[in-house]
Structure formats: C-alpha cells, structure tokens
Design a protein around this motif. Sequence first.
Motif, PDB file in Angstrom:
ATOM      1  N   SER A 151      34.590 100.369  10.279  1.00 22.94           N
ATOM      2  CA  SER A 151      35.020  99.226   9.470  1.00 22.94           C
ATOM      3  C   SER A 151      36.518  98.982   9.587  1.00 22.94           C
ATOM      4  O   SER A 151      37.102  98.322   8.732  1.00 22.94           O
ATOM      5  N   GLN A 152      37.143  99.487  10.632  1.00 19.13           N
ATOM      6  CA  GLN A 152      38.599  99.430  10.708  1.00 19.13           C
ATOM      7  C   GLN A 152      39.140  98.001  10.828  1.00 19.13           C
ATOM      8  O   GLN A 152      40.254  97.714  10.394  1.00 19.13           O
ATOM      9  N   GLY A 153      38.358  97.089  11.393  1.00 19.41           N
ATOM     10  CA  GLY A 153      38.818  95.706  11.516  1.00 19.41           C
ATOM     11  C   GLY A 153      38.953  95.036  10.164  1.00 19.41           C
ATOM     12  O   GLY A 153      40.000  94.452   9.841  1.00 19.41           O
ATOM     13  N   ARG A 154      37.892  95.114   9.355  1.00 23.84           N
ATOM     14  CA  ARG A 154      37.953  94.532   8.013  1.00 23.84           C
ATOM     15  C   ARG A 154      38.998  95.234   7.167  1.00 23.84           C
ATOM     16  O   ARG A 154      39.720  94.611   6.380  1.00 23.84           O
ATOM     17  N   LEU A 155      39.073  96.537   7.298  1.00 21.24           N
ATOM     18  CA  LEU A 155      40.060  97.284   6.516  1.00 21.24           C
ATOM     19  C   LEU A 155      41.477  96.853   6.869  1.00 21.24           C
ATOM     20  O   LEU A 155      42.335  96.720   5.992  1.00 21.24           O
ATOM     21  N   GLN A 156      41.734  96.623   8.161  1.00 23.09           N
ATOM     22  CA  GLN A 156      43.058  96.150   8.567  1.00 23.09           C
ATOM     23  C   GLN A 156      43.344  94.776   7.971  1.00 23.09           C
ATOM     24  O   GLN A 156      44.437  94.517   7.457  1.00 23.09           O
ATOM     25  N   SER A 157      42.362  93.897   7.994  1.00 24.07           N
ATOM     26  CA  SER A 157      42.563  92.561   7.441  1.00 24.07           C
ATOM     27  C   SER A 157      42.786  92.612   5.936  1.00 24.07           C
ATOM     28  O   SER A 157      43.630  91.894   5.395  1.00 24.07           O
ATOM     29  N   LEU A 158      42.028  93.462   5.240  1.00 27.98           N
ATOM     30  CA  LEU A 158      42.211  93.593   3.800  1.00 27.98           C
ATOM     31  C   LEU A 158      43.560  94.224   3.466  1.00 27.98           C
ATOM     32  O   LEU A 158      44.176  93.891   2.445  1.00 27.98           O
ATOM     33  N   LEU A 159      44.023  95.123   4.317  1.00 30.79           N
ATOM     34  CA  LEU A 159      45.366  95.678   4.122  1.00 30.79           C
ATOM     35  C   LEU A 159      46.414  94.586   4.316  1.00 30.79           C
ATOM     36  O   LEU A 159      47.425  94.547   3.607  1.00 30.79           O
ATOM     37  N   ASN A 160      46.168  93.691   5.274  1.00 29.15           N
ATOM     38  CA  ASN A 160      47.056  92.531   5.430  1.00 29.15           C
ATOM     39  C   ASN A 160      47.095  91.707   4.141  1.00 29.15           C
ATOM     40  O   ASN A 160      48.153  91.241   3.705  1.00 29.15           O
ATOM     41  N   PHE A 161      45.921  91.510   3.545  1.00 29.92           N
ATOM     42  CA  PHE A 161      45.830  90.751   2.289  1.00 29.92           C
ATOM     43  C   PHE A 161      46.660  91.428   1.207  1.00 29.92           C
ATOM     44  O   PHE A 161      47.459  90.780   0.509  1.00 29.92           O
ATOM     45  N   GLN A 162      46.465  92.732   1.053  1.00 24.89           N
ATOM     46  CA  GLN A 162      47.214  93.461   0.037  1.00 24.89           C
ATOM     47  C   GLN A 162      48.724  93.354   0.256  1.00 24.89           C
ATOM     48  O   GLN A 162      49.493  93.160  -0.684  1.00 24.89           O
ATOM     49  N   THR A 163      49.131  93.503   1.511  1.00 22.64           N
ATOM     50  CA  THR A 163      50.560  93.434   1.832  1.00 22.64           C
ATOM     51  C   THR A 163      51.121  92.055   1.535  1.00 22.64           C
ATOM     52  O   THR A 163      52.196  91.910   0.948  1.00 22.64           O
ATOM     53  N   MET A 164      50.392  91.020   1.944  1.00 22.17           N
ATOM     54  CA  MET A 164      50.832  89.642   1.711  1.00 22.17           C
ATOM     55  C   MET A 164      50.971  89.360   0.224  1.00 22.17           C
ATOM     56  O   MET A 164      51.988  88.789  -0.223  1.00 22.17           O
ATOM     57  N   VAL A 165      49.975  89.774  -0.568  1.00 20.60           N
ATOM     58  CA  VAL A 165      50.014  89.526  -2.010  1.00 20.60           C
ATOM     59  C   VAL A 165      51.164  90.292  -2.659  1.00 20.60           C
ATOM     60  O   VAL A 165      51.905  89.748  -3.483  1.00 20.60           O
TER      61      VAL A 165
END
Length: 1000
Positions: A151-165
């Motif tokens: 699940s590393q792709g989704r996890l990377q994208s969700l980490l992007n979300f967290q960082t952006m927020v």
Amino acid sequence: MIAGRISARRAALQSTLTLRKTAVLASTRPLSATADDIFAAKDTFARRHIGPSDADVEVMMKTVGVKSLDDLVDRTVPHSIRLDEPLDLEDALSESEALTAIRKIADKNQVMKNFIGMGYSETTVPPVILRNMLENPGWYTAYTPYQAEISQGRLQSLLNFQTMVADLTGMDMSNASLLDEATAAAEAMFMCNGLKNGKRKKFFVAEDCHPQNITLVETRGGALNLDIVVGDPKTVDFSGEDYSGALIQYPNTYGDVINPEEFVKKAHDAGTLVVAATDLMSLSMLKPPGDFGVDIAVGSAQRFGVPLGYGGPHAAFMASKHSYSRRMSGRIIGVTIDSRGAPCLRMAMQTREQHIRRDKATSNICTAQALLANMAASYGVYHGPEGIKGIAERINGMAAVTAAALKEAGFGVSSEQFFDTFSVDVSAKGTSSTAIAQACEAKGANVRVIDDKTIGLSFGESITKDDVVALLEGFGVSGSSLDSAAASAKIGFSDDLVRTSEYMTHPVFNMYHSETQMLRYLKSLENKDLSLNTSMISLGSCTMKLNATSEMMPVTWPEFANMHPFAPAHQCLGYKEMIDSLHDDLAKITGFAACSAQPNSGAQGEYAGLLAIRSYHLSRGDTDRNVCIIPVSAHGTNPASAVLAGMKVVVVKSDDKGDIDIEDLRTKAIKNKDKLAALMVTYPSTYGVFEEGIKEICKITHDNGGLVYMDGANMNAQVALTSPGHIGADVCHLNLHKTFCIPHGGGGPGVGTIGVVPRLAPFLPGHPVIPSGGEGAGVVPKTTGAIAAAPFGSAAILPISWMYIKMLGEPGLKKSTQLAILNANYMAAKLAGHYNVVYRGRDGLSAHEFILDLRPFKHTGIVEEDVAKRLQDYGFHSPTMSWPVPGTLMIEPTESEDKGELDRFCWAMIKIREEIDDISEGRVAVEQSPLKAAPHTWEACFEDEWDKPYTRTQAAFPAPWVKANKFWPTVGRVDNVHGDRNLVCSCPPMDVYTDEHIAA
C-alpha cells in the motif's frame, strides 16, 4: 507434483468448456421466438457481476456437498427467518438500459454556477487526476492500507495530504482525513473535552460558523450531555474556566476575515483550547491558524479539486500540535523502516483504532475519505505552492472586483476584509434577497439567501468572467462596470493578516507540474498498491466485491458531480428521484419503512441509528434508558458508537459455538429492563454464522423495553433471503460500500445508510439548511439533528448502489447472496484438512465468510502476520487478521470472484501450510523460513548474495501463475513499533530516500 496439478487443472478446464458449449447449443433461439425474445438485451449484468459460471457452480456445490443453491440456503439460513414473499423490486435492467435510465434522471438536475459557499466551492478537477485517480480502479478499489507493504503508493499520497494540510494550517501535524468539515469540528470538540479529562462540560461555538458545523457540534455534544454555547466570540466570557474548547470559523460563514489573535489569547488565559474551522485555499494568502496559537485546525479539502457532488464525498482534515497526537481522531500515516532498514510508510498508532479500544476509542470513525484526500493531495502536487497561491489570488480578485462593482451600483457590502465570500445588503435598492436570488437564478447563478435583505456571494476556482457578468445582471448591474471596479477593488489583506511563512516546500510539491510528469507520478504510486484490479481481496466483514464500471460511470457526470448541496430543491429533481428510488428499494430489501442516506460511513450509520433510538425513548419520557447490550464479538465501532450516543455498554458473552449466549443476554436484559435502550447485534454474526436464536434475541430485547439495532456489515448474506425488518430489528445501517458496491477507495468513501421501522422514522437525521428527516415515511422529523455536513451525506456516489440494484433485480440480488455463501463454503471445504475452521453453523456450513484458526501453529513460531505477509508473495492481500478471534484469519471471497481465483487463493494457503509443516517437522528453522522473511521484494531477490535455505524462485514465484502476473511488494516487512516510537507524520526530507534500493 506441480505437473500433475497442472494436468488436473487442464482437465477441469476442458470439462468446463464442454459444459459451456453444451449450454450454448441448448440455448439456440427456437424458430418460434417472440419479438421480445429477439429484441432482449444481451448485456445483462448478473452474469458479469457474479464470478463463477453455471458450470463452475455445479463443481463447487459437489465440493461443498449440496444439491442446489436452494439446498445450500436451506442448510445455512434458519427457516424461521426466511422471506415468505418476493421483494417486489422492478425487473432487472441491462447495463445499457440502466445507464440510459439514470441519464434521464440526471438530466432532471439543473446545474448552475454556484456562489452559495458555506464550505462548498466551485472547483476544477485537473483532467489528469480525474481520469487517472477518481476514475481509475487502481485507486478506487483498494482497501484501507493496513497491509503497508502493498500500500506504499496510497500511503505516500496520504502523507502528501498530511504534509500539505499541516503546512497550510501552520500546525505541527495532520491526520489523513475525516468525513467532512462538520464531523471534524465535532471530533475536535471531543478532543478538547478529552484533553481536559472530561472535567469541563462547556464548549463554545461562534455564531458565525457555518450552520451545519454548529448543528453537528450541538447534536454530537448533546448526546454526551455537554453544554454547547453558541454566541458572539467578541462577548463570550471564559473567566469561569469551565469551557474545554471553543470553535471559530476563519474566515467566517459570511466571509469576514477577523484577526483571531485576541480571541485565542482570551481563551488560553482561561485554559480553554481553540479550534479553528478554516479554508485551505485562503491560507495560501492568509496568516494560518497555527501562527495565531490555535490548538486544532479543521476544515474541508473539497475545493482542492474534488467535485461538489451534492455534498460529498469530500475529505475533511484535522491538524494539531504534536503533543495532542494520541488524542487525534482518524488515521495518521507515519514514517518507519522495513525489515532491511529502509524507510517506508504505514498507518501509525493503530492501537487507537476502534477494534482494539472499543468503548474507550477516541472516536467511532473507522472510515476516512482516503480517495478524496488523495485527490486533494494530487491537486496540491500538480499545482504546487505557486499554483495554489495563483488560484487563490484569482479567487480573491474576482470576489473583490465583484464587491466593488456592487458598491458602485449602490449595494451595501458588509465585509471589510474577505477572501472569497462577502455579504450584500440589497435593501437600499428597494428589493429583497429573494427577488435578487430569483433574478440571479434566471441568469444561471445560485446565491445564498442569508435573510430578507442580505445575499451571500462566494467565489470558486471555476467561476469565469462571463459567470460574474451574468451574476451582476441578476443584481441589475451591467457587466461593463467590472473594468472600473477593478481599479477600486481592495484585493488582499491588512499586514496583520497576510501570510509570510512558507508552505509546501517539500520537493514533491515542486516537481510534477507538467501533465507528463504528473501522469507518471500517479502511475508510479498506483504500481505500488494491490487493488481489486490485481487480485482478490478476501477480507472478512469488509466485502471487497466488484465495483462495476457501469455503476461508476454516472458519478463523474456533471449533472451529479457539479451540484451544490444547498442548491434550490427545484434544481435537484434528478437527485431527489434517484435518492427516493434507491431508498424505496433499500426499504424493501431491509423490510423497513424509511431510510436516510445522511450517514457518510458505516460507523456514522451506527451512530445515527443509536441516536434515533435514544431520541425515540426520550420522546416517550424514558430518560433513564441508556444501556446498550453488545455481544463480545461485535465490531469495535459498535461500543464506540454507543458511548458517543450517550449510552452505557453492557457486554454479553458468546457460547462455545460463537453464538450470542442467550441466557446471559436474558439475564442482563432483565437486570437492566428499566434502563435498556438497545441491543446491537450483527447478523450473520461476526463469526460467519447464521445464529438460530436471532428471533428470540430480538424478542428478549423488546420484552425488556429495548430496541434492536442490527449492524449491517454482513447484509450481503441476507439480501433477498431474509431481512433485518423480517427478523425483528428496529434499525439497521447498510454499508453501501460493502453490500451495495460503492468502492472502498483505499479507506473511504463510505456510505452508512440507515433503515428504520415506522416508529423510528421521525427520528432520522435532519439538517439546518435543507429540510430532511423521515424521508419516504411521510412524517415530521423530530429532534435527532444532523450527523453529517450535507443533508444526503455522500450523495454523489449513491448512483453506484442505484445502478447495482436496478441491474440485478431480485433474481440477481438473490443469486448474488447465494453465491457469496457458496464461494465461502467452497473455500472452507477446499481448505479443510489443512486448517481448522473456528465456527460452523448448522450442518457444518458457514455463512458468507469463515474463520481459519492459526493458533495451533503458534508453537512453531508462526503467527497470523507471517501468513498474511507470505500471501503477498503470491499476489494476494491478507484476509482480516486476528478479528474477531485473535490468532485467526477471517476470509470472505464475495460472489464476484470466479472459481479460478478462489482455487488460486486456496492453493496459496495450502502451500503456506506445507511451509509451516517444514518448520514443525524440523526440515527448516523458523527464522530461516520464507514465512518469516516475507514479503520478498525484488531488491531482496536480486541481490548478488543469497543466503536463504530456499531458492529465489520459491521466495518470489511460489506458484506458477505468479510468474505470469507478478505483483512485487514495494518494501520488506514494516516495523510498526519503530514507527510508533519515532512518530514522523509528514513527508521526510528527500535525502532519506537516497539509498540505492529506495532511489530505484
């Protein structure tokens, strides 16, 4: 041995082909065919949705030991609860007929340009994100990333979300999304209450917050007897030190941008925490909440490229200080290391999850909005900080110029400083807000009517100059005034409100700004994730069935995607027809009187159902009824929801067969008969069994004054065979993202529609902006209140379930249920002799899922996690681990999987059993087993040195079919403990990834 198996499979395939050929010849159209026969559509849906062919079904029934599908149902589903009459659904439509029908419905929606605002904005979805994420099964069919290695792709994208927020809000950290902004505000209220140890019972809400935020906080706080005070933030008195927290809106619902520094200081001086509901887009220009000392920031990421969708689904967020991380609701993605010491990602602090903490959970939220959070994150990646600021400046400029034009024309503009929203006083022009709204609508523009003399205008990204000209014409102002207005417009903010801090500085937000770059970036993330377009995901209780393309298509049609949730009702006739039709079908399927689609997750459905029960008891004067009896085997969200609904949980035991201990239930129901509010029960049980005593269980509850809440997680084993209403339940939530085919989206969206009996219909969720509640029952809603931000929850994805039901009809729905039961029992039979099934029903059969016991292998050093990770080498996602029974795997194949896929999974499990036997019989040391090294990444398998006692082929290609379509786990086994001890929940510096095996 392998060659023998292959020969056997070829023989079975030949037999199947022969049977199919015979069937084709037998079905040749006779000469006496009617015109209806000739013109009948051939793109029927049931045969596409249901995996096994008729020939396969015959073979599978022999393996299970049943004569027919009816015989199978007779031996699994108690006769006392079987339906006596058909469901009276419409005849099934073909795929093309259903698409034509829903197109006609969609055309009844009138899509205007929306200047309504209130937390919902016009946005532009970048086509590269629309096509390659929202409409891509590689993204929307994935499951929640519990299995981090795949699940590393989704996890990377969700980490992007967290960082952006976190960057935009100026906070230390963010979660990976919540259901909507109003829910996030309510969760922040609970967080404040918890951080003050529940000793401060008052919570302040600024009266200029969005109405739905106010109402949801009132609803959720009221259930816990918190004192919710709505008032003027300028005059509120915190000196009594009895407020746990305070919610403000920045900018507020009318558009005013008010410096919150003084308010924050006043609250903090009294020990009160401050929550700011905020607008991410505005924060690229405005000083962020964190810079003012705000403790928690919440909001919606909808305007970051997520369609309006009549209210959802949209990703909300919660951001706070690091010190509050263990109190934060929702999921948090964190950085850790894998078995080779390489950096990787996983869901952090999973012990906070409801299935672990139950009634002590921080919230009952188990469904986030992962797919929508990934869209918002991708929007941020695609545009980057400069692109986001450019969009924000254009929005601010459009609003400012329009305000100046209206001022010049003699209208009053109330806001001194605003980002995208301002209020217009129309009384000086001798007109009313209603008249102006009607005139604007005639020009194709929706505005907000605040009161008789005040209009609210809010601007979004997709608004154009032509749209503004049309809007001004609705006010009787010429569009030619824009040029002069531009010269006098006040664009931007005073120095104390201007953002000076940097944001989105990480390279990921500054690398992928061409479509080619973005396309490849999204593909690289998708390739790291196992989804339903890779292989079966056999998660017990999670029901990962086919999300058919024809079901998904209407979701992104403009008529459904671009509708504002607060648009005038006469513009939304298509949505109303579709929702009413869906609710009518769901009411028939469940045996209930009325439904509500407002709950936007299964857990929210639980909560809404319990609130309806609570409100019903209160309406009768039964103020002491607050006990909720819950089986020990229940979903973890059940006790968490009961506590949030203000109830006290009493646990009832299970017997040796896994059924509810009826005598224990009787004893506890009688003991609490004056206080019993409800029983929560899952049916079939979480152990995968149709309990024979379910009607008696309902009767005991009713006899002692309680109502029965049925958890609908396993509804896919009931449809068209029995129903909650027929069994005796009073309310049931339906996971439309399970039984009714809305995709899981990597952890959300979800829909938790509830159905109720007539006496509970008046207590369905209401809404402060759009009247709702009691839909379909012809009743006046009472006092339950709102439980989601939008009146119909995640309305944009309801067409999926509408299509599913219309294309199957009752025969298709019934066969789907039968095949779900057959597939599970076929797999259980194939695995018998290799593993023990923990619980069985009557005649030794299971329902739609079954539990394999791995505890007998514990002496070898092998546990369920080892089996889960080894399955990844075969290209499979693990079944549900250690729930509801520790040390087990719960398997649910669904009806969508064909026999070949079921056989491949069983073969993988049998080969894994052989590897366990190698350990137990001393041929391989446990630490040298492929089970302990799993999953095997390509980096590990292609290293120059290979010191394992097994071959690279056994490691990476343990079955013949794997070579044909190998899915490589991206990282080695993830170290969860390291991640929790070293919490990092934003994108790490790029030099972390400089190791050779990561850079590749």
